[in-house]
Design a protein around this motif. Structure first.
Motif, PDB file in Angstrom:
ATOM      1  N   ASP A  56      -3.760   6.135  12.605  1.00 37.57           N
ATOM      2  CA  ASP A  56      -4.091   4.988  11.611  1.00 37.57           C
ATOM      3  C   ASP A  56      -2.771   3.999  11.821  1.00 37.57           C
ATOM      4  OD1 ASP A  56      -2.774   6.994  10.431  1.00 37.57           O
ATOM      5  OD2 ASP A  56      -3.476   6.442   8.181  1.00 37.57           O
ATOM      6  N   LEU A  57      -1.673   4.686  11.812  1.00 36.14           N
ATOM      7  CA  LEU A  57      -0.460   3.741  11.649  1.00 36.14           C
ATOM      8  C   LEU A  57      -0.340   3.136  13.055  1.00 36.14           C
ATOM      9  CD1 LEU A  57       2.382   3.285  10.243  1.00 36.14           C
ATOM     10  CD2 LEU A  57       3.185   5.197  11.187  1.00 36.14           C
ATOM     11  N   PRO A  68      -3.499   7.482   2.167  1.00 36.95           N
ATOM     12  CA  PRO A  68      -2.241   6.847   2.488  1.00 36.95           C
ATOM     13  C   PRO A  68      -2.162   6.604   3.918  1.00 36.95           C
ATOM     14  CG  PRO A  68      -2.348   9.075   1.181  1.00 36.95           C
ATOM     15  CD  PRO A  68      -3.683   8.621   1.655  1.00 36.95           C
ATOM     16  N   LEU A  69      -1.241   5.628   4.392  1.00 40.58           N
ATOM     17  CA  LEU A  69      -1.160   5.289   5.643  1.00 40.58           C
ATOM     18  C   LEU A  69      -0.117   6.413   6.400  1.00 40.58           C
ATOM     19  CD1 LEU A  69      -1.608   3.216   8.062  1.00 40.58           C
ATOM     20  CD2 LEU A  69      -0.078   1.705   7.208  1.00 40.58           C
ATOM     21  N   GLY A  70      -0.643   6.822   7.478  1.00 35.63           N
ATOM     22  CA  GLY A  70       0.221   7.799   8.302  1.00 35.63           C
ATOM     23  C   GLY A  70       0.251   8.991   7.624  1.00 35.63           C
ATOM     24  N   MET A  71       1.509   9.800   7.632  1.00 34.48           N
ATOM     25  CA  MET A  71       1.437  11.159   6.903  1.00 34.48           C
ATOM     26  C   MET A  71       2.638  11.361   5.983  1.00 34.48           C
ATOM     27  SD  MET A  71      -1.091  12.757   8.664  1.00 34.48           S
ATOM     28  CE  MET A  71      -0.768  14.399   8.828  1.00 34.48           C
ATOM     29  N   ALA A  72       3.677  10.112   5.918  1.00 31.87           N
ATOM     30  CA  ALA A  72       4.504  10.268   5.146  1.00 31.87           C
ATOM     31  C   ALA A  72       4.631   9.427   3.923  1.00 31.87           C
ATOM     32  CB  ALA A  72       6.086  10.116   5.976  1.00 31.87           C
ATOM     33  N   GLY A  84       1.086  -1.193  -0.027  1.00 36.96           N
ATOM     34  CA  GLY A  84      -0.029  -0.007  -0.185  1.00 36.96           C
ATOM     35  C   GLY A  84       1.005   1.150  -0.069  1.00 36.96           C
ATOM     36  N   ILE A  85       0.265   2.243   0.041  1.00 35.03           N
ATOM     37  CA  ILE A  85       0.892   3.672  -0.183  1.00 35.03           C
ATOM     38  C   ILE A  85       1.141   4.293   1.498  1.00 35.03           C
ATOM     39  CG2 ILE A  85       0.886   5.985  -1.017  1.00 35.03           C
ATOM     40  CD1 ILE A  85       0.543   3.811  -3.199  1.00 35.03           C
ATOM     41  N   GLY A  86       2.759   4.307   1.628  1.00 34.63           N
ATOM     42  CA  GLY A  86       2.769   4.977   3.090  1.00 34.63           C
ATOM     43  C   GLY A  86       2.954   3.540   3.969  1.00 34.63           C
ATOM     44  N   ASP A  87       3.260   2.758   3.424  1.00 36.90           N
ATOM     45  CA  ASP A  87       3.072   1.300   4.395  1.00 36.90           C
ATOM     46  C   ASP A  87       4.491   1.175   4.999  1.00 36.90           C
ATOM     47  OD1 ASP A  87       2.664  -0.793   5.838  1.00 36.90           O
ATOM     48  OD2 ASP A  87       2.247  -2.350   4.185  1.00 36.90           O
ATOM     49  N   LYS A  88       4.864   1.729   6.401  1.00 39.28           N
ATOM     50  CA  LYS A  88       5.829   1.271   6.981  1.00 39.28           C
ATOM     51  C   LYS A  88       5.784   0.509   8.140  1.00 39.28           C
ATOM     52  CE  LYS A  88       5.110   5.526   6.882  1.00 39.28           C
ATOM     53  NZ  LYS A  88       3.711   6.107   6.299  1.00 39.28           N
ATOM     54  N   THR A  89       4.782  -0.318   8.327  1.00 35.21           N
ATOM     55  CA  THR A  89       4.266  -0.916   9.431  1.00 35.21           C
ATOM     56  C   THR A  89       5.325  -1.767   9.924  1.00 35.21           C
ATOM     57  OG1 THR A  89       2.987  -2.392   8.092  1.00 35.21           O
ATOM     58  CG2 THR A  89       1.755  -0.781   9.137  1.00 35.21           C
ATOM     59  N   ALA A 113       8.490   6.472  10.970  1.00 37.37           N
ATOM     60  CA  ALA A 113       8.533   4.943  11.589  1.00 37.37           C
ATOM     61  C   ALA A 113       9.399   5.301  13.179  1.00 37.37           C
ATOM     62  CB  ALA A 113       9.312   3.742  11.074  1.00 37.37           C
ATOM     63  N   ILE A 114      10.594   5.701  12.819  1.00 36.04           N
ATOM     64  CA  ILE A 114      11.072   6.012  14.042  1.00 36.04           C
ATOM     65  C   ILE A 114      10.516   7.047  15.196  1.00 36.04           C
ATOM     66  CG2 ILE A 114      13.564   7.298  15.029  1.00 36.04           C
ATOM     67  CD1 ILE A 114      14.745   6.391  12.505  1.00 36.04           C
ATOM     68  N   GLU A 115       9.906   7.897  14.661  1.00 35.88           N
ATOM     69  CA  GLU A 115       9.101   8.975  15.439  1.00 35.88           C
ATOM     70  C   GLU A 115       7.938   8.026  16.009  1.00 35.88           C
ATOM     71  OE1 GLU A 115       9.154  12.225  16.462  1.00 35.88           O
ATOM     72  OE2 GLU A 115      11.205  11.961  15.757  1.00 35.88           O
ATOM     73  N   ALA A 116       7.348   7.219  15.244  1.00 35.85           N
ATOM     74  CA  ALA A 116       6.388   6.387  15.986  1.00 35.85           C
ATOM     75  C   ALA A 116       7.016   5.374  17.160  1.00 35.85           C
ATOM     76  CB  ALA A 116       5.761   5.326  15.058  1.00 35.85           C
TER      77      ALA A 116
END
Ligand code: URA
Length: 435
Positions: free
Chosen positions: A268-269, A243-247, A87-92, A257-260
């Motif tokens: 959502d992320l 898009p998933l998240g903001m980036a 998907g778009i923005g998928d850094k899970t 992801a590091i900020e998360a």
């Protein structure tokens, strides 16, 4: 047995025998079956589908084309894997997997590069300076043992049949077939040998599966194939209507992801990453789903998951100073701040087109072997449900590539849909299907 008879049988809608599937798949990989016959079979599968038994036989035949692994035997502990249908923005992965490692389970993960739009996990990770993603098998196992997880690129010997078949599917409009997607994904997951697999099945405009019914069918097909191979599997259906998240991009997604992991995560992320991690812990036998969620949120909020990611990065050669100084991930040469020219609620952000803007900025590959600009991407300032005033920043476009940033800005503005009233909230996690 002839390829002609097998194609005809599937064209007429009959069920193929396991031996027929094995014979034609291995013949195609060895070069005995020509592209035109395999293409015809793929098209017949697209039209007539496959039963669970046929899909499982195709998956097994594909697995048998290459190397297989048993990491839990080497590591002496249960190993769990995760996969996203893309998907778009998928850094899970960069959030859920360190959480699992911090909870004491092993995740030896082989990941791919991006197929289009934006980079894959490997491309994203390579934004961390020095981080190597081509690990030898021994390195892969020893990084997993020390950090709890390792992420390495898929080697050419992992399911070579998928590479060959995917290339044909791409050229013959046969990508979006549930049994073909299922066997492609599950052959790679089962060949890497984890004891349990959690699948993030994306649904919506930015995903392979555009509607819920198809996503559910794909999820159930993958769970059945895992079950027929004796593996535990859970599918989490998640929203890809935005898009998933903001980036969206590579370095920008690593930063998000590091900020998360530092406690600053868009809702959502957070929901999707914590759900995936909890389901992975549940498959590993760490307790009830509720207990596993507590373990996951504690690993995140205590900072232990961040430490696990830093450890993995250091062991794979990455400069861990980048976790605290994001300029080390590269500074884009161009930044364009884009403001809204109207007041209103954001009622939608076109997801697939976000991928195309990100691609135009240089964050994805325009050709199969093209280069990626790790600094390129989009950082949204506002998301679906937010109210924006005229003149407020909608987002920033960043790039170091020679691209048409004016055109990208125009396309970026076109991603947003506005309404006068707040839109209904769509949950990020739609459904969990456990085997
Ligand atoms: N991802 C894969 O690996 N294969 C497919 O067919 C679709 C998505």
């Amino acid at each position: 047995m002839t390829a002609y008879d097998i194609i005809m049988k599937k064209r007429r809608g009959s069920e193929l025998f396991q031996e027929e599937i094995e014979w034609i798949t291995s013949g195609f990989v060895s070069g005995d079956i020509p592209d035109y016959q395999m293409s015809a079979l793929l098209m017949a599968i697209c039209f007539n589908g496959m039963t669970s038994e046929e899909t499982s036989a195709l998956t097994t035949a594909m697995i048998n084309s290459g190397d297989t692994y048993s990491p839990s035997k080497e590591l002496g502990r249960i190993c769990i894997d995760k996969h996203s249908t893309g998907g778009i923005g998928d850094k899970t992965t960069l959030i859920a997997v360190p959480i699992c490692a911090a909870c004491g389970i092993y995740v030896p993960k082989m990941s791919g590069r991006g197929l289009g739009h934006t980079g894959g996990t490997i491309d994203k990770l390579e934004a961390i300076p020095g981080l190597r993603t081509s690990l030898t098998h021994n390195e892969f196992i020893s990084v997993t043992r020390e950090a709890g997880f390792a992420i390495s690129g898929q080697t050419g010997s992992l399911v070579p049949a998928d590479k060959k078949i995917y290339a044909l599917r791409n050229a013959t409009a046969t990508v979006d077939s549930i049994p073909l997607i299922c066997s492609s994904i599950m052959s790679k997951k089962l060949a890497t040998g984890a004891d349990g697999i959690v699948l993030d099945v994306k649904v919506g405009d930015g995903a392979f599966m555009k509607n819920y019914a198809d996503a559910e069918k794909l999820a159930e097909a993958m769970i059945r194939v895992a079950g027929l191979s004796g593996k535990k599997c859970t599918a989490v259906l998640t929203n890809m209507e935005k898009p998933l998240g903001m980036a969206v991009g590579n370095a920008v997604e690593v930063v998000e992801a590091i900020e998360a992991l530092k406690g600053n995560c868009p809702d959502d992320l957070y929901d999707i990453s914590v759900t995936l991690a909890s389901e992975m812990l549940f498959l590993a036998g760490l307790g009830s789903p509720e207990r596993c969620r507590e373990l996951a949120t504690d690993a995140l909020s205590s900072g232990r998951a961040l430490k696990a990611f830093e450890k993995m990065s250091e062991l794979q050669g990455g400069n861990s100073k980048a976790f605290y100084d994001y300029s080390l991930l590269g500074v884009p040469t161009h930044t364009r701040e884009v403001v809204s020219d109207i007041d209103g609620y954001i009622s939608g952000i076109s997801c697939e087109k976000t991928g195309l803007v990100s691609l135009a900025l240089g964050a994805g590959r325009k050709t199969k072997d093209g280069n990626i600009d790790p600094t390129a991407g989009i950082i949204f300032n506002k998301t679906v449900g937010d109210f924006v005033k005229k003149g407020e920043t909608l987002g920033r476009l960043v790039t170091s590539s020679d691209c048409d940033i004016d055109a990208a800005e125009k396309d970026f503005i076109g991603l947003f849909r506005f309404s006068e009233t707040a839109p209904e909230k769509i949950p990020a996690v739609i459904k969990i299907i456990r085997s």
